[in-house]
Design an enzyme around this catalytic site. Structure first.
Site, mmCIF file in Angstrom:
data_model
loop_
_atom_site.group_PDB
_atom_site.id
_atom_site.type_symbol
_atom_site.label_atom_id
_atom_site.label_comp_id
_atom_site.label_asym_id
_atom_site.label_seq_id
_atom_site.Cartn_x
_atom_site.Cartn_y
_atom_site.Cartn_z
ATOM 1 N N LYS A 23 0.865 -1.186 0.000
ATOM 2 C CA LYS A 23 0.000 0.000 0.000
ATOM 3 C C LYS A 23 0.893 1.224 0.000
ATOM 4 O O LYS A 23 1.771 1.360 0.859
ATOM 5 C CB LYS A 23 -0.890 -0.045 1.241
ATOM 6 C CG LYS A 23 -1.607 1.251 1.579
ATOM 7 C CD LYS A 23 -2.603 1.027 2.711
ATOM 8 C CE LYS A 23 -2.413 2.038 3.827
ATOM 9 N NZ LYS A 23 -3.355 1.817 4.952
ATOM 10 N N LEU A 24 0.670 2.102 -0.960
ATOM 11 C CA LEU A 24 1.473 3.318 -1.057
ATOM 12 C C LEU A 24 0.700 4.486 -0.466
ATOM 13 O O LEU A 24 -0.446 4.744 -0.857
ATOM 14 C CB LEU A 24 1.770 3.655 -2.521
ATOM 15 C CG LEU A 24 2.374 2.556 -3.397
ATOM 16 C CD1 LEU A 24 2.517 3.068 -4.837
ATOM 17 C CD2 LEU A 24 3.730 2.116 -2.843
ATOM 18 N N LYS A 25 1.314 5.203 0.442
ATOM 19 C CA LYS A 25 0.740 6.472 0.879
ATOM 20 C C LYS A 25 0.959 7.460 -0.259
ATOM 21 O O LYS A 25 2.054 7.497 -0.849
ATOM 22 C CB LYS A 25 1.465 6.958 2.139
ATOM 23 C CG LYS A 25 1.181 6.101 3.362
ATOM 24 C CD LYS A 25 -0.245 6.312 3.815
ATOM 25 C CE LYS A 25 -0.503 5.648 5.151
ATOM 26 N NZ LYS A 25 -1.888 5.854 5.594
ATOM 27 N N ASN A 79 -5.312 9.298 2.740
ATOM 28 C CA ASN A 79 -5.591 9.964 4.022
ATOM 29 C C ASN A 79 -6.281 11.318 3.827
ATOM 30 O O ASN A 79 -5.872 12.335 4.403
ATOM 31 C CB ASN A 79 -4.317 10.110 4.862
ATOM 32 C CG ASN A 79 -3.890 8.785 5.483
ATOM 33 O OD1 ASN A 79 -2.841 8.244 5.146
ATOM 34 N ND2 ASN A 79 -4.719 8.227 6.359
ATOM 35 N N ASP A 116 -3.289 4.879 -0.390
ATOM 36 C CA ASP A 116 -4.016 5.491 0.730
ATOM 37 C C ASP A 116 -3.707 6.982 0.734
ATOM 38 O O ASP A 116 -2.555 7.390 0.909
ATOM 39 C CB ASP A 116 -3.568 4.849 2.050
ATOM 40 C CG ASP A 116 -4.373 5.337 3.254
ATOM 41 O OD1 ASP A 116 -5.248 6.218 3.080
ATOM 42 O OD2 ASP A 116 -4.116 4.837 4.370
ATOM 43 N N LYS A 124 -10.266 -0.862 11.630
ATOM 44 C CA LYS A 124 -9.245 -0.683 12.671
ATOM 45 C C LYS A 124 -10.015 -0.712 13.975
ATOM 46 O O LYS A 124 -10.759 0.219 14.280
ATOM 47 C CB LYS A 124 -8.546 0.674 12.526
ATOM 48 C CG LYS A 124 -7.613 0.778 11.343
ATOM 49 C CD LYS A 124 -6.982 2.160 11.261
ATOM 50 C CE LYS A 124 -6.033 2.248 10.076
ATOM 51 N NZ LYS A 124 -5.660 3.639 9.768
ATOM 52 N N GLU A 150 -7.797 4.052 -0.925
ATOM 53 C CA GLU A 150 -8.247 4.216 0.461
ATOM 54 C C GLU A 150 -8.383 5.698 0.807
ATOM 55 O O GLU A 150 -7.463 6.491 0.578
ATOM 56 C CB GLU A 150 -7.221 3.536 1.385
ATOM 57 C CG GLU A 150 -7.558 3.577 2.869
ATOM 58 C CD GLU A 150 -6.519 2.797 3.697
ATOM 59 O OE1 GLU A 150 -5.750 2.010 3.106
ATOM 60 O OE2 GLU A 150 -6.474 3.001 4.925
HETATM 61 O O1 OSB Z 1 -4.298 5.589 7.214
HETATM 62 O O2 OSB Z 1 -3.919 3.528 7.415
HETATM 63 C C1 OSB Z 1 -3.651 4.680 7.729
HETATM 64 C C2 OSB Z 1 -0.650 4.685 10.096
HETATM 65 C C3 OSB Z 1 -0.993 5.697 10.946
HETATM 66 C C4 OSB Z 1 -2.163 6.381 10.729
HETATM 67 C C5 OSB Z 1 -2.992 6.051 9.655
HETATM 68 C C6 OSB Z 1 -2.650 5.023 8.802
HETATM 69 C C7 OSB Z 1 -1.445 4.351 9.007
HETATM 70 C C8 OSB Z 1 -0.946 3.317 8.112
HETATM 71 C C9 OSB Z 1 0.060 2.347 8.668
HETATM 72 O O3 OSB Z 1 -1.233 3.237 6.951
HETATM 73 C C10 OSB Z 1 -0.565 1.053 8.989
HETATM 74 C C11 OSB Z 1 0.352 0.191 9.836
HETATM 75 O O4 OSB Z 1 1.280 -0.385 9.288
HETATM 76 O O5 OSB Z 1 0.126 0.113 11.058
HETATM 77 MG MG MG Z 2 -5.667 4.595 5.946
#
Ligand code: OSB
Ligand code: MG
Length: 376
Positions: free
Chosen positions: A162-164, A191, A189, A263, A214
């Site tokens: 998964k690439l931010k 965000n 993702d 989550k 995402e």
């Molecule tokens: O949006 O999924 C997210 C970490 C911190 C806050 C938000 C996110 C994340 C990650 C990392 O994507 C997920 C992980 O490896 O715990």
């Molecule tokens: Mg996320």
């Protein structure tokens, strides 16, 4: 039924192996509140997934500490029994603060299950003993640096990358990773870094064969996510928008997403997470287990949840070594085939190692029934 004698809070900090950058900020040191529930015949552990700043959600560590100490823990102590459903019900008297509530509810559940010698995964109805692991790759300084990190994680065995992403480098980087690895499971993702006006960016990703996009848009906007989903082929997945089973139901009804990132720490704990799972399973919507850079305590909880039958996609349940040089618990290790064992011991199956916990703890406080919080 075992009774709760006290609730203990720990503020812990652990350096990360590498800074983790998202569209909303960068984490260099993991800091979080751990909850230890002391019951008559067992202890239980929970982890609050809030960060130092209210960026991913409105919750943050100092606020969570106060919320738990002054409002939430007293309600759980008054409820008395180490009974997670009862604790959850008692906490409904107060709004929001889901991450803080999750830490408490999960700790109570852990204590109750440990007292009975039952594993969390078994109690939840796990369908498997191992789960498939993905990895969430932070925003890198350059495309080359990103490609190198991705190569490393694939060599480790991770089954989904998964690439931010953030505006400006998004399409170029997705195309570069896809060109280098035509067959991997790949997702992105955002965000919540985009607006509906940016739909062109996501249309441009439709040919990258992504598993999902995402949380592209604002965390409070189901209508715009539904509009975006109508304009692109790739499945939209929601993360920060989903705070409860009611949210998940509404989002699917509205067509705001086709996939849900669960989550447990974000939705108020394992009991609510299970409800989201059950609902999504009934309607055939895939779910997967997200992460919040948890220590071994939260990781154990996530792994138990990820073993449920509806979790059909690899999660952000990575190995301890992907986050920390030295985790709080015994490290969670991923096999070369990209799977990880679900803990099978009583409760969450792990506890913080006392020496490591002591070294990582910057503040501690015990809350007892009736008494005002006594600082240690
Ligand atoms: O949006 O999924 C997210 C970490 C911190 C806050 C938000 C996110 C994340 C990650 C990392 O994507 C997920 C992980 O490896 O715990
Ligand atoms: Mg996320």
């Amino acid at each position: 039924m075992t009774r709760i004698a006290a609730i203990e809070l720990f503020l812990v900090e652990l350096p990360l192996v590498r800074p983790f950058r998202t569209s909303f900020g960068e984490t260099v040191t993991k800091r979080c509140v751990l909850v230890r529930v002391e019951a008559d015949d067992a202890e239980g552990w929970g982890e609050c997934v809030a960060d130092d700043r209210p960026d991913f959600s409105g919750e943050f560590n100092e606020g969570a500490w106060i919320a738990i100490r002054d409002f939430l823990a007293p309600l759980v102590l008054d409820a008395g029994d180490a009974d997670a459903a009862r604790a959850e019900l008692a906490l409904r008297a107060l709004r929001g603060n889901r991450m803080a509530k999750a830490a408490l509810i999960d700790a109570v559940l852990d204590a109750a299950l440990r007292a009975r010698g039952v594993s969390l995964a078994g109690w939840l109805g796990a369908a498997r003993h191992r789960v498939e692991c993905g990895v969430s790759v932070g925003i890198a300084a350059t495309t080359d640096a990103l490609l190198e990190q991705v190569d490393g994680y694939l060599a480790d065995g991770y089954r989904r990358i998964k690439l931010k992403i953030e505006p400006g480098t998004d399409v170029e980087r997705v195309r570069a990773v896809r060109a280098a690895h035509p067959d991997i499971l790949l997702s992105v993702d955002a965000n919540a870094a985009y607006r509906l006006d940016d739909a062109e960016v996501f249309r441009a990703m439709d040919d990258a064969d992504l598993l999902m996009i995402e949380q592209p848009l604002h965390h409070e906007d189901f209508a715009q996510h539904a509009a975006l989903q109508g304009q692109i082929e790739t499945d939209v997945c929601l993360d920060e928008s989903i705070r409860s089973a009611a949210d998940a139901t509404a989002a699917l009804d509205l067509g705001a997403c086709r996939i849900v990132n669960i989550k447990q720490g974000r939705v108020g704990g394992i009991l609510e997470a299970k409800r989201i799972h059950d609902h999504c399973l009934t309607r055939g919507a895939p779910v997967w287990c997200g992460g919040m850079l948890e220590t071994g305590v939260g990781r154990a909880q996530n792994l138990a949840l990820a073993a449920l039958p509806g979790f059909t996609l690899p999660g952000d349940t990575s190995a301890s070594s992907r986050y920390f040089p030295d985790d709080l618990t015994e490290p969670f290790e991923m096999a070369p085939d990209g799977t990880m064992a679900v803990p099978s011991g009583a409760g969450i199956g792990v506890t913080p190692r006392p020496d490591r916990l002591a070294a990582c703890t910057s503040r501690r406080e015990i809350i007892r029934r009736g008494a005002r919080a006594a600082k240690e």
